[in-house]
Design an enzyme around this catalytic site. Structure first.
Site, PDB file in Angstrom:
ATOM      1  N   ASP A   7      -0.678   0.490   1.544  1.00 35.26           N
ATOM      2  CA  ASP A   7      -1.462  -0.136   2.594  1.00 35.26           C
ATOM      3  C   ASP A   7      -0.619  -1.282   3.148  1.00 35.26           C
ATOM      4  O   ASP A   7       0.344  -1.717   2.517  1.00 35.26           O
ATOM      5  CB  ASP A   7      -2.779  -0.642   2.013  1.00 35.26           C
ATOM      6  CG  ASP A   7      -3.658  -1.320   3.044  1.00 35.26           C
ATOM      7  OD1 ASP A   7      -3.777  -0.807   4.171  1.00 35.26           O
ATOM      8  OD2 ASP A   7      -4.201  -2.401   2.731  1.00 35.26           O
ATOM      9  N   ASP A   9      -1.974  -4.376   5.430  1.00 36.63           N
ATOM     10  CA  ASP A   9      -2.599  -5.696   5.551  1.00 36.63           C
ATOM     11  C   ASP A   9      -3.125  -6.194   4.216  1.00 36.63           C
ATOM     12  O   ASP A   9      -3.829  -5.472   3.493  1.00 36.63           O
ATOM     13  CB  ASP A   9      -3.731  -5.641   6.580  1.00 36.63           C
ATOM     14  CG  ASP A   9      -3.214  -5.269   7.955  1.00 36.63           C
ATOM     15  OD1 ASP A   9      -2.250  -5.904   8.407  1.00 36.63           O
ATOM     16  OD2 ASP A   9      -3.757  -4.324   8.565  1.00 36.63           O
TER      17      ASP A   9
END
Length: 228
Positions: A7, A9
């Protein structure tokens, strides 16, 4: 060799690029402060609470792309990446990426944040593959709409499975690193899920599931889970 998925963020960077891009537009007077700032904050809170209406959010967040020429947008994006994103990049995250690269793993970022914002960030980390929500681009302009499936929650799984059909990769011994409970659908699909500086919901789930919980906010790269 395995597929190592990250991922973006609050995992590889120490904040949320989607939210920060909106604030960047506000701070430079590109969008109306009174209306945009409050809506941006509400959508971000909905995301953290796990109740984000992704289509409503994309209609909001992609609209500014349709209101300016791509050349101007790319100039703003370069400023945003240089001034806002680079200070948020994490050395332990780069070290973790490099460990997987040294093992010969295939590297990928899967993020709900749109490709316009995230593509240059992923390149800075030297990651080849990116699956992200794709802004629609027609006749040399962004339309403000999105193409295909939003890369969010179960949509991440769908886009990854579609990507796998046209590649030689599989999910055998695959990894996924994420901070968010919104990524539980994909975390439950890989063989090696890892919670990274997780939110409270993901932390509780990871503890119950006996998943590794690591931090990339320290000065060194965690390595214990590579012994699996």
């Amino acid at each position: 060799m395995s597929l190592a998925i990250f991922d973006l963020d609050n995992t590889l960077i120490a904040d949320d690029s989607d939210y920060l891009w909106g604030q960047f537009l506000v701070d430079r007077g590109i969008v109306d402060k009174a209306q945009y700032e409050a809506a941006n904050a509400k959508f971000y809170d909905d995301y953290k609470q796990g109740c984000l209406d992704i289509v409503e959010f994309l209609n909001f967040s992609l609209k500014p792309l349709s209101e300016h020429a791509p050349s101007q947008l790319f100039e703003w994006r370069e400023q945003f990446t240089e001034e806002i994103i680079k200070p948020l990049m994490l050395k332990p995250a780069q070290a973790l990426i490099d460990k997987h690269k040294a093992k010969g793993d295939t590297l990928m970022v899967i993020t709900a944040t749109n490709r316009f914002v995230t593509e240059p960030i992923v390149k800075l980390y030297g990651i080849e593959h990116l699956l992200a929500t794709t802004p629609e681009f027609i006749d040399g302009r962004y339309t403000g709409n999105f193409s295909g499936t939003p890369c969010f929650q179960a949509g991440k799984v769908a886009l990854l499975e579609n990507w796998l059909t046209s590649s030689e990769e599989t999910l055998a011994n695959s990894w996924f690193y994420s901070d968010s409970h919104n990524d539980l659908p994909l975390l439950n699909r890989v063989q090696n899920p890892v919670a990274v500086d997780p939110d409270e919901k993901l932390k509780a789930y990871a503890e119950q599931s006996n998943w590794p919980i690591i931090s990339l906010r320290n000065d060194h790269c965690p390595t214990h889970h590579f012994q699996k």
